[in-house]
Design a protein around this motif. Sequence first.
Motif, mmCIF file in Angstrom:
data_model
loop_
_atom_site.group_PDB
_atom_site.id
_atom_site.type_symbol
_atom_site.label_atom_id
_atom_site.label_comp_id
_atom_site.label_asym_id
_atom_site.label_seq_id
_atom_site.Cartn_x
_atom_site.Cartn_y
_atom_site.Cartn_z
ATOM 1 N N MET A 103 0.826 -1.197 0.000
ATOM 2 C CA MET A 103 0.000 0.000 0.000
ATOM 3 C C MET A 103 0.866 1.255 0.000
ATOM 4 S SD MET A 103 -3.277 0.747 -0.020
ATOM 5 C CE MET A 103 -3.178 2.203 -1.059
ATOM 6 N N LYS A 104 1.960 1.221 0.732
ATOM 7 C CA LYS A 104 2.859 2.385 0.767
ATOM 8 C C LYS A 104 3.420 2.665 -0.616
ATOM 9 C CE LYS A 104 6.990 4.219 3.027
ATOM 10 N NZ LYS A 104 8.093 3.943 4.003
ATOM 11 N N ARG A 105 3.846 1.617 -1.323
ATOM 12 C CA ARG A 105 4.367 1.810 -2.680
ATOM 13 C C ARG A 105 3.273 2.298 -3.617
ATOM 14 N NH1 ARG A 105 7.346 -3.149 -5.482
ATOM 15 N NH2 ARG A 105 5.211 -3.965 -5.516
ATOM 16 N N MET A 159 -1.353 0.771 10.362
ATOM 17 C CA MET A 159 -1.701 2.157 10.081
ATOM 18 C C MET A 159 -0.774 2.736 9.019
ATOM 19 S SD MET A 159 -2.214 3.773 13.890
ATOM 20 C CE MET A 159 -3.235 2.989 15.136
ATOM 21 N N ILE A 160 -1.339 3.584 8.158
ATOM 22 C CA ILE A 160 -0.564 4.376 7.207
ATOM 23 C C ILE A 160 -1.162 5.781 7.202
ATOM 24 C CG2 ILE A 160 0.232 4.632 4.836
ATOM 25 C CD1 ILE A 160 -0.296 1.677 4.398
ATOM 26 N N ASP A 161 -0.325 6.773 7.384
ATOM 27 C CA ASP A 161 -0.767 8.162 7.356
ATOM 28 C C ASP A 161 -0.115 8.872 6.175
ATOM 29 O OD1 ASP A 161 -2.281 7.811 9.606
ATOM 30 O OD2 ASP A 161 -0.746 8.515 10.984
ATOM 31 N N VAL A 162 -0.906 9.660 5.453
ATOM 32 C CA VAL A 162 -0.423 10.359 4.270
ATOM 33 C C VAL A 162 -0.667 11.855 4.432
ATOM 34 C CG1 VAL A 162 -0.540 10.536 1.760
ATOM 35 C CG2 VAL A 162 -1.022 8.342 2.883
ATOM 36 N N ASP A 163 0.403 12.631 4.395
ATOM 37 C CA ASP A 163 0.305 14.085 4.443
ATOM 38 C C ASP A 163 0.564 14.624 3.038
ATOM 39 O OD1 ASP A 163 -0.178 14.263 7.201
ATOM 40 O OD2 ASP A 163 1.949 14.016 7.621
#
Length: 229
Positions: free
Chosen positions: A66-68, A95-99
């Motif tokens: 998911m990060k990629r 958890m994944i946070d995207v700014d």
Amino acid sequence: MEAAELTRWRQLHPRYTYWCGSLLGGCGEPLTDRRYHSKVCHFAHHPHHTCTRTANGEDSADHLFMKRALHNWIGSQGCKGAVHLPKSATPPGSMIDVDLKGSLRQLRFRLRPDSNGSWGLAPGNTDAPGDKEADWVFGLGGPAPKELLDGVGYVFRIRFETHGAERCPYLGVQQRGKGTEWTPFATAALTTDGLSTPTVDEIRAARRRSTAGAPIQPAGGRSPRSRVM
């Protein structure tokens, strides 16, 4: 891998070393490749070593896929952003946070609920820390947060399908009493209203029409035609 395949792999990459990935909840210690003729070849820890990793299914690396995918998606949207894997996440990778730089919105992925089935949202708290609004995206391991269903009328879901050696993410839109509508995450868009799919666009348009068509209530809360007997 078969024994012959592992032999060829060793010949192609004689200097490779292998480690138990800490981003997968592992211990970070070295691994060895084990060659067998009677069973499947695999990686293993050194004898008498106890590893801390508890999840080893094909979904245990979904946060890395998911990060990629997010890095590729951010570029396709013509913007810049930082993707974080919070170290406080329990279990690891949940958890994944995207700014998003230059945007008033943030993305918050919660791939797995915590041990009591909660997604970590306080009742009524659907915003991200700070001044930005958040789009929350949840995995399939728990019920949809009621505060989001009540607030915006839908909840974003995420699931993964295995295609060859890849785990490909699909974004879903779940509404109360309806089936979840799925689309490849790569086709989702980022608009001023937030993360968007064709289904979400229809929901938002319907809410705008409903709001525009609502009668204006005069002071006192009575409709223009009401009267006190």
